[in-house]
Design an enzyme around this catalytic site. Structure first.
Site, mmCIF file in Angstrom:
data_model
loop_
_atom_site.group_PDB
_atom_site.id
_atom_site.type_symbol
_atom_site.label_atom_id
_atom_site.label_comp_id
_atom_site.label_asym_id
_atom_site.label_seq_id
_atom_site.Cartn_x
_atom_site.Cartn_y
_atom_site.Cartn_z
ATOM 1 C CG HIS A 1 15.970 6.309 -5.132
ATOM 2 N ND1 HIS A 1 16.635 6.284 -3.927
ATOM 3 C CD2 HIS A 1 14.826 5.610 -4.938
ATOM 4 C CE1 HIS A 1 15.904 5.604 -3.049
ATOM 5 N NE2 HIS A 1 14.813 5.191 -3.629
ATOM 6 N N GLY A 2 18.639 7.246 -8.892
ATOM 7 C CA GLY A 2 18.758 7.644 -10.290
ATOM 8 C C GLY A 2 19.890 8.614 -10.504
#
Lengths: 363, 480
Positions: free
Chosen positions: B322-323
């Site tokens: 996700h990041g």
């Protein structure tokens, strides 16, 4: 299809408009501003956004410095618009100031596509002439000018949609109703009405409660209640933190070289002033390594081009209590007086010789 | 280009106007061209990246299938895998890596010079590289045939409705759809348009309004416990409506073009346990991690501790996907821990196990509420990027907050839930009543279906224009 389009349009038209809460984009009165400049004949013109107009006023600055001053300032404007202020306002007028100061924040000068769309689009369109080669060179196809077909079409389409669904007021009222319901569901233990609750909530979310590392110059957005402004500013601040990390002086990279070239061509003395952003509780806001490197390169470039450069970002005399929201200064009399004095003391050594040679009235 | 813009409406209209006149091959070539225009709308250089990835994967897959020796086949597979992972790593994780190494070296007294490298993250890179990786793995393992047509394969990788934020599709589902000509079908148009409008409503009326509430709370330097949780619930509504809205618009656009995309959500906030939540939330990613990470790690085959390790690692990687920030790692670890300990908890406390009494019972509602709260705690880790603030948030004492703070916090949460009402309550209710089932489309009831669709579309348009938030934000999942 008929149901899907006609029903909402009919419902929107039948809505009882009770409140006008939504602001509209404003254009820019180019002719009026030129006329004002020609009448004032300022010796010193300062260009910028709310960083400028929350710090300085024409009257006070003229009084403190003894130099007749004028501001060309607009909230949320950025380097693209500043170039237009210089080119299509100041240089189109008969006013020829001894110094033109550009107020900027951190990487504003080399971030050409920041804020060229959105709230200032109409003003930019008003300020632009038919031919702006610098725009094409810097922004390329991202420059969505009036003359380009893909820009006009969405505007016309959205104009038609606004006519079909006249919804602005309906929207503000609907959102307020949802909030009212939330208040009603949580009125346990209080007799306060919605207005009081709203005021209480606005106060809790006022900018003085924001995290200290956030700063913004976002102009207020007139939606249903004040809190919306904080949301908008948070988003804006998020964008601001994503500015360029490297200084690039090539003409295709930013409007800065075009500003410099234009000033040289018209023998105007440019001065760039970097403001101090909202400091932490200890009143300081030191630059990181990346920003230090950027500023070293920027100041070297400006000096090489014959521009003046001042930087207040490290000034300990600009304390946290002077700031009202984000990077804006308070409009209180004592804060304004203090800032005007500090600003003039800072820029005077560099600017005074230019005013002297131009025959300005000095202290 | 974003879905909720006039540009996209005009773009989609122009694509549809040409698309159905073309042959199957022509349709695919046109889709590729349109997708590259869509993707390169703001940053044209992104197109170069996706073209390179497409070419490498297509050649490697063909090479794998044509290989005469296992070694050669493996070499092609590893090339494809490496290229995809390097692209993902370079654009998404390089900055994170450098930042952490620099911090580590500084901590032990070394002062490395800072690397002034800030690479813009191409939108949707995690989605199309994952799709490409799944293709390479499937061809290598013989689960899918290599696509012989470069154009068909390019259409699979860059199909504009799902290019930027999924759903993450599999070659076996998509490529056969590209191999036949898509015809204009009025049912598809009606269903697709309704899905588009429903997605638009979710984005502009629910997600953006909830975002305004969440952003306010997460910009506070001194949130109290109830206000923080009001904001967390608002974020929970925001992220669901945002992503579900995007998916609905993607699926609607694809359906207009005669392509079926897989579903990504199945009323996740009605889950009765964390494991069930992951079977209902971002399903295309969950199944991707299950098939390409969890099972290759060994899955539950070796039982006990290995199962727990594999599950935990899968969720940890899902967080990192996700990041490139520590809060996402913490978020992944939190969910990994939850799904690992949940079976044990459920066997210890019998009421945690969904049973025959169903969701309607009071205990069932209790399980849903508990799961909702646990998921929202996860959203706190997801939304709060500052670790020091996260620590501060976790230490907040609910007893220290005043009655006024409680009223404000609960009002924020209630307001967000009111915005989310159509998605959180009405949609599941309609689904449960069977009103979303296809049987309504057929026979004598079909006119009722058309009228119902018209009314639903009118509701979506009315809702979108009357509740559209003044401050629109990008889709959250664009950044991944």
């Amino acid at each position: 299809m008929i149901v899907a389009v006609a029903l909402p349009a009919w419902m929107c038209r039948n809505f009882d408009e009770t409140e006008d809460l939504v602001g509209a984009e404003k254009g820019y009165d180019v002719r009026g501003t030129i006329g004002r400049l020609e009448q004032a004949k300022p010796q010193w013109v300062l260009i910028g956004n709310s960083m400028l107009y929350t710090r300085l006023t024409e009257g006070k600055l003229t009084e403190v410095s003894g130099v007749k001053s004028s501001l060309l300032a607009r909230g949320r404007s950025q380097s693209a618009m500043w170039l237009l202020f210089l080119k299509n306002v100041l240089l189109q007028s008969k006013a020829r100031p001894a110094v033109v100061t550009i107020f900027f924040r951190d990487t504003d000068l080399t971030w050409p596509d920041f804020r060229v769309t959105g709230g200032n689009e109409r003003a930019i369109a008003d300020l632009r002439g038919p031919e702006q080669p610098e725009w094409v060179q810097v922004l390329g196809r991202k420059d969505q000018s009036k003359g380009e077909p893909l820009h006009g079409l969405p505007n016309q389409a959205s104009g038609f949609l606004r006519w079909l669904f006249p919804t602005d007021r309906l929207r503000a009222a609907a959102q307020r109703q949802i909030q009212e319901r939330a208040f009603r569901a949580t009125r346990v233990g209080t007799r306060a009405n919605s207005s009081v609750r709203r005021a209480e909530l606005n106060d809790r979310f006022s900018l003085s409660h924001l995290r200290s590392d956030l700063g913004s110059d976002a102009a207020p957005i007139r939606v249903g209640w004040e809190m919306a402004k904080v949301g908008a500013e948070t988003i804006d601040m998020g964008f601001y933190e994503d500015g360029p990390v490297r200084f690039d002086s090539s003409p295709g990279a930013s409007f800065l070289p075009h500003l410099v070239a234009l000033a040289k061509q018209h023998q105007l003395q440019l001065h760039f002033h970097r403001i101090k952003r909202r400091p932490a509780a200890n009143h300081s806001r030191p630059d990181g390594q990346v920003m230090t490197a950027y500023m070293t390169e920027l100041s070297a470039y400006l000096r090489e081009q014959g521009c003046l450069f001042t930087d207040e970002s490290g000034d300990p005399a600009l304390t946290l209590d002077m700031y009202v929201d984000g990077d804006h200064l308070s409009s209180k009399e004592d804060v304004q007086a203090r800032y005007h004095r500090l600003f003039w003391e800072r820029v005077r050594p560099q600017l005074a010789p230019h005013f002297n040679s131009a025959g300005g009235n000095r202290h | 280009m974003v879905f909720q813009s006039i540009e996209y409406v005009l773009f989609l209209g122009a694509v549809l106007a040409v698309y159905f006149w073309l042959s199957a091959k022509g349709q695919n070539a046109f889709l590729v061209l349109a997708s590259y225009v869509f993707y390169g709308w703001v940053h044209p250089w992104y197109v170069v990246l996706i073209v390179c990835v497409t070419l490498v994967d297509w050649c490697c897959a063909k090479g794998m299938e044509d290989s005469t020796t296992p070694l050669r086949k493996k070499a092609f597979f590893l090339t494809a895998l490496t290229v995809n992972l390097v692209v993902l790593g370079a654009f998404k994780y390089f900055g994170f890596f450098v930042e952490n190494v620099t911090a580590l070296l500084s901590a032990i007294g070394l002062m490395p010079s800072p690397m002034l490298l800030k690479i813009a993250l191409p939108a949707g890179i995690s989605f199309f590289t994952f799709q490409s990786v799944s293709y390479a793995v499937d061809v290598f393992q013989g689960r899918a045939k290599a696509c012989r047509s470069l154009v068909d394969y390019a259409a699979f990788v860059c199909f504009f409705p799902q290019l930027v934020a999924g759903p993450i599709e599999r070659a076996a589902h998509m490529i056969p759809q590209y191999q036949k000509r898509r015809l204009l079908d009025f049912d598809h148009v009606r269903d697709g348009a309704l899905q588009l409008l429903w997605g638009l409503f979710q984005k502009v009326a629910i997600a953006d309004n909830a975002a305004l509430l969440a952003d306010r709370v997460f910009s506070l330097g001194d949130p109290s416990f109830p206000i923080l949780w009001g904001g967390v619930i608002a974020f929970g509504v925001q992220i669901y409506a945002d992503f579900s809205g995007y998916t609905a618009m993607a699926r609607g656009s694809a359906r207009l073009l005669g392509i079926e995309l897989c579903a990504n959500f199945r009323h996740p906030y009605l889950s009765e346990s964390p494991p069930e939540f992951w079977r209902r939330w971002h399903m295309s990613l969950s199944t991707w991690f299950r098939d390409y990470v969890y099972i290759p790690l060994g899955g539950s085959r070796m039982g006990g501790l290995y199962w727990a390790r594999n599950l935990f690692l899968t969720f940890l990687l899902s967080g990192l996907w996700h990041g490139a920030e520590w809060n996402y790692v913490i978020w992944g670890a939190y969910h990994g821990l939850l799904v690992v300990i949940w079976p044990g908890l459920a066997s210890r406390f019998g009421w945690l196990t969904p049973s025959a009494e169903g969701t309607g019972s009071l205990v069932g509602v209790g399980r849903i509420l508990l799961t909702f709260l646990l998921m929202n705690l996860g959203w706190l880790f997801f939304r709060e990027h500052s670790l020091s603030m996260l620590l501060h948030d976790l230490q907040l004492n609910p007893m220290a907050a005043s009655a006024s703070e409680w009223r404000m916090g609960v009002a924020l949460g209630v307001e967000a839930l009111l915005y989310g009402f159509p998605l959180l309550v009405i949609l599941p209710l309609l689904d449960r009543l069977g009103w979303l089932q296809s049987r309504w489309k057929e026979g004598s009831a079909s006119w009722r279906w058309a009228l119902a669709q018209g009314l639903a579309a009118a509701g979506c348009i009315y809702g979108a224009v009357s509740l559209r938030c003044e401050v629109g934000a990008d889709f959250i999942y664009f950044q991944f």
